[in-house]
Scaffold this motif. Structure first.
Motif, PDB file in Angstrom:
ATOM      1  N   GLY A   1     -55.448 -27.749  18.283  1.00 29.65           N
ATOM      2  CA  GLY A   1     -54.851 -28.167  19.552  1.00 29.65           C
ATOM      3  C   GLY A   1     -53.910 -29.353  19.419  1.00 29.65           C
ATOM      4  N   SER A   2     -53.582 -29.705  18.189  1.00 30.58           N
ATOM      5  CA  SER A   2     -52.671 -30.823  17.948  1.00 30.58           C
ATOM      6  C   SER A   2     -51.255 -30.492  18.444  1.00 30.58           C
ATOM      7  CB  SER A   2     -52.651 -31.096  16.442  1.00 30.58           C
ATOM      8  OG  SER A   2     -51.406 -31.557  16.022  1.00 30.58           O
ATOM      9  N   SER A   3     -50.453 -31.540  18.663  1.00 27.59           N
ATOM     10  CA  SER A   3     -49.084 -31.341  19.137  1.00 27.59           C
ATOM     11  C   SER A   3     -48.053 -31.409  18.019  1.00 27.59           C
ATOM     12  CB  SER A   3     -48.720 -32.419  20.167  1.00 27.59           C
ATOM     13  OG  SER A   3     -49.444 -32.202  21.349  1.00 27.59           O
ATOM     14  N   ALA A   4     -48.490 -31.800  16.829  1.00 28.25           N
ATOM     15  CA  ALA A   4     -47.527 -32.005  15.752  1.00 28.25           C
ATOM     16  C   ALA A   4     -48.193 -31.776  14.404  1.00 28.25           C
ATOM     17  CB  ALA A   4     -46.984 -33.433  15.800  1.00 28.25           C
ATOM     18  N   VAL A   5     -47.378 -31.407  13.433  1.00 29.51           N
ATOM     19  CA  VAL A   5     -47.847 -31.312  12.052  1.00 29.51           C
ATOM     20  C   VAL A   5     -47.211 -32.457  11.286  1.00 29.51           C
ATOM     21  CG1 VAL A   5     -47.699 -29.973   9.915  1.00 29.51           C
ATOM     22  CG2 VAL A   5     -48.148 -28.806  12.094  1.00 29.51           C
ATOM     23  N   LYS A   6     -48.055 -33.291  10.668  1.00 31.50           N
ATOM     24  CA  LYS A   6     -47.502 -34.387   9.869  1.00 31.50           C
ATOM     25  C   LYS A   6     -47.809 -34.168   8.398  1.00 31.50           C
ATOM     26  CE  LYS A   6     -47.767 -39.360   9.001  1.00 31.50           C
ATOM     27  NZ  LYS A   6     -48.296 -40.636   9.502  1.00 31.50           N
ATOM     28  N   VAL A   7     -46.794 -34.326   7.575  1.00 31.16           N
ATOM     29  CA  VAL A   7     -46.997 -34.319   6.133  1.00 31.16           C
ATOM     30  C   VAL A   7     -46.878 -35.738   5.615  1.00 31.16           C
ATOM     31  CG1 VAL A   7     -46.215 -33.465   3.897  1.00 31.16           C
ATOM     32  CG2 VAL A   7     -46.107 -31.973   5.900  1.00 31.16           C
ATOM     33  N   TRP A   8     -47.882 -36.153   4.883  1.00 35.34           N
ATOM     34  CA  TRP A   8     -47.881 -37.472   4.232  1.00 35.34           C
ATOM     35  C   TRP A   8     -47.352 -37.234   2.821  1.00 35.34           C
ATOM     36  CZ3 TRP A   8     -51.811 -40.484   1.182  1.00 35.34           C
ATOM     37  CH2 TRP A   8     -51.611 -41.864   1.311  1.00 35.34           C
ATOM     38  N   PHE A   9     -46.040 -37.359   2.672  1.00 29.08           N
ATOM     39  CA  PHE A   9     -45.363 -36.956   1.436  1.00 29.08           C
ATOM     40  C   PHE A   9     -45.033 -38.185   0.598  1.00 29.08           C
ATOM     41  CE2 PHE A   9     -42.045 -34.888  -1.168  1.00 29.08           C
ATOM     42  CZ  PHE A   9     -42.680 -33.687  -1.455  1.00 29.08           C
ATOM     43  N   THR A  10     -46.065 -38.678  -0.105  1.00 30.10           N
ATOM     44  CA  THR A  10     -45.833 -39.800  -1.022  1.00 30.10           C
ATOM     45  C   THR A  10     -45.039 -39.265  -2.213  1.00 30.10           C
ATOM     46  OG1 THR A  10     -47.993 -39.308  -1.924  1.00 30.10           O
ATOM     47  CG2 THR A  10     -47.878 -41.102  -0.324  1.00 30.10           C
ATOM     48  N   PRO A  11     -44.423 -40.162  -2.989  1.00 32.38           N
ATOM     49  CA  PRO A  11     -43.571 -39.662  -4.088  1.00 32.38           C
ATOM     50  C   PRO A  11     -44.340 -38.729  -5.025  1.00 32.38           C
ATOM     51  CG  PRO A  11     -43.219 -42.005  -3.740  1.00 32.38           C
ATOM     52  CD  PRO A  11     -44.385 -41.624  -2.873  1.00 32.38           C
ATOM     53  N   PRO A  12     -43.861 -37.506  -5.199  1.00 32.39           N
ATOM     54  CA  PRO A  12     -44.588 -36.538  -6.021  1.00 32.39           C
ATOM     55  C   PRO A  12     -44.421 -36.820  -7.515  1.00 32.39           C
ATOM     56  CG  PRO A  12     -42.576 -35.553  -5.121  1.00 32.39           C
ATOM     57  CD  PRO A  12     -42.643 -36.952  -4.587  1.00 32.39           C
ATOM     58  N   ALA A  13     -45.410 -36.368  -8.293  1.00 29.72           N
ATOM     59  CA  ALA A  13     -45.294 -36.472  -9.755  1.00 29.72           C
ATOM     60  C   ALA A  13     -44.119 -35.609 -10.205  1.00 29.72           C
ATOM     61  CB  ALA A  13     -46.585 -35.987 -10.408  1.00 29.72           C
TER      62      ALA A  13
END
Ligand SMILES: [Zn+2]
Length: 480
Positions: free
Chosen positions: A207-219
């Motif tokens: 039921g959330s209103s948004a999708v958040k990606v926590w995109f820290t610097p990838p290897a």
């Protein structure tokens, strides 16, 4: 009862309010949130929680309750479009540092916030913030959205719920393992396209209103694959009619996120100066760029704490609850012993210089983006240790102004553009007919200096006028 009794006794206005069909703010200088010239001697008519007329020649209904605000200033309620209700403003809710698990019962801390979210609601209204975007935490926060709609006691709330991340790094490869509370997780995985789609589906089902990606610097060895996956997630979020919001830490990833369909970048770029390509991407794709500059100071505030400085509360109207203040003071004692280190003046100096450089770049970038027509929203990341729910918005607005942004533009960033970040620009964020009657009354002129928001005297939330003296916790001071 303790909270409302004095209010009912001292303000006849408030009891009448519950029955009045219309309320009229009369005589204030109005900044409507669109950034134009203020309207002197304005009239704003409110009917059942909604603004029904704005200008200088609105007809004033005979039965209306007149709120005389001559000599004062009126703005839309402030919007903080980056907060975390599952985080207290202290380390007791910080699962990311393994050492804290020895000091705090993290589940108990979460229980407290879950059962006492009204405490944070009051801190926000007391600070003039009438809408907040919770950009990621445990799914219990999602239920707060429904009860905020049409509420006169809570800020309008939008939540993104669980965060999606590839990250397994911070302080020890266990983000996905330890971020659990009541059998739910704060973070969901994106290890394959399938897994990422499953995470979006879970968020949509919650039921959330948004999708958040926590995109820290990838290897480096995974970077291309993970960057491609952002598009998979963005498309899935939009198919589910959810906002797609992204935390990135580099200019390169900010561009990737926008190309993947990001509606909101939840932090500004501070690691480097932005370039023409980025500006074009933000403006052409109508992306909201959040500032979150005050929280960049957290390295310095933590170092000072470790060195023995007492915690500091920038809270002009005493809107931070006594409980939070006590938590911080006790926590300071708790943490100072086991984790204190003596950082010398040279180390502090070096940290201040690097933090200053980050803030300088962030300020430069937002100023440039503003000049090129970008949409910027003032946002705090409140809930992080020593970034308190409510008054943190003042420092953020002042840092934006210090970047050379005219005060009037800062008001737009902290009202209309915040509403846009939440996907609610049709409902709130400006003083216009049809919008929620979420308003702030100030003693000083915010068009000259946004520090005037510290002079707030009243806040209206969906038609209910609250005096800051009543919302303030000043009379409940347990200590100091
Ligand atoms: Zn955040």
């Amino acid at each position: 009862m303790k909270l409302y009794l004095p209010l009912l006794l001292t303000l006849g206005l408030m009891t009448a309010n519950a029955f009045a069909q219309q309320q009229v703010f009369k005589g204030a200088t109005l900044y409507d949130g669109n950034g134009g010239e203020p309207i002197a001697n304005s009239v704003v008519v409110v009917e059942q929680g909604t603004i029904s007329c704005v200008g200088t020649d609105c007809a004033i209904p005979e039965s209306a309750e007149i709120i005389d605000v001559s000599g004062k200033f009126l703005t839309p309620g402030l919007v903080d479009s980056h907060v975390h209700y599952a985080a207290s403003g202290w380390f007791d809710t910080r699962r990311i540092f393994p050492m804290l698990r020895e000091v705090y019962d993290l589940d108990k801390a979460q229980d407290y916030l879950r059962q006492n979210s009204a405490e944070l609601d009051r801190s926000y209204l007391c600070s003039g913030v009438t809408a907040v975007f919770d950009t990621g935490s445990f799914p219990w926060t999602i239920a707060l959205e429904e009860t905020s709609v049409g509420s006169v006691e809570k800020p309008r709330f939008v939540a993104s719920g669980q965060l999606i991340t590839h990250d397994t790094h911070p302080a020890g490869k266990d983000v996905l393992r330890y971020q659990k509370y009541e059998n739910t997780r704060e973070f969901l995985p994106m290890g394959s396209d399938e897994e990422a789609l499953g995470s979006v589906a879970a968020i949509a089902a919650s039921g959330s209103s948004a999708v958040k990606v926590w995109f820290t610097p990838p290897a480096p060895q995974q970077a291309d694959e993970l960057r491609d996956r952002l598009s998979v997630i963005g498309n899935a979020a939009h198919r589910n009619k959810l906002l797609f919001i992204v935390h990135v830490e580099t200019l390169k990833d900010a561009k990737v996120a926008i190309r993947a369909g990001a509606d909101v970048l939840v932090h500004g770029v501070d690691s480097t100066l932005v370039d023409d390509e980025f500006i074009k991407l933000v403006t052409e794709n109508n992306v909201v760029y959040q500032t979150t500059m005050t929280v960049l100071l957290d390295g310095v505030t933590i170092l000072d704490l470790m060195n023995g400085d007492a915690p500091h509360f920038d809270d002009p109207n005493y809107c931070i609850s006594p409980r939070t203040r006590q938590l911080v003071r006790d926590g300071y004692e708790k943490l100072h012993g086991p984790f204190s280190q003596n950082f010398g003046p040279a180390q502090r100096q070096a940290l201040i210089l690097s933090t200053g450089a980050n803030i300088f770049r962030a300020q430069h970038n937002l100023k440039r983006l503003l000049e090129e027509g970008g949409t910027i929203a003032a946002a705090t990341d409140a809930g992080n240790p020593q970034y308190y729910h409510g008054p943190s918005i003042y420092g953020e607005m002042e840092l934006i102004q210090a970047a050379g942004v005219p005060a009037r533009e800062v008001i737009v960033m902290a009202t209309k553009n915040g509403a846009k970040a939440m996907g609610l620009e049709g409902t709130l964020g400006t003083v216009e007919v049809g919008k929620n009657a979420d308003l702030v009354v100030l003693a000083e002129d915010p068009g000259k200096d946004v520090a005037a928001f510290r002079s707030i005297t009243h806040v209206m939330r969906f038609g209910k006028l609250h005096s800051i003296a009543d919302l303030s916790y000043a009379s409940e001071k347990a200590v100091d």
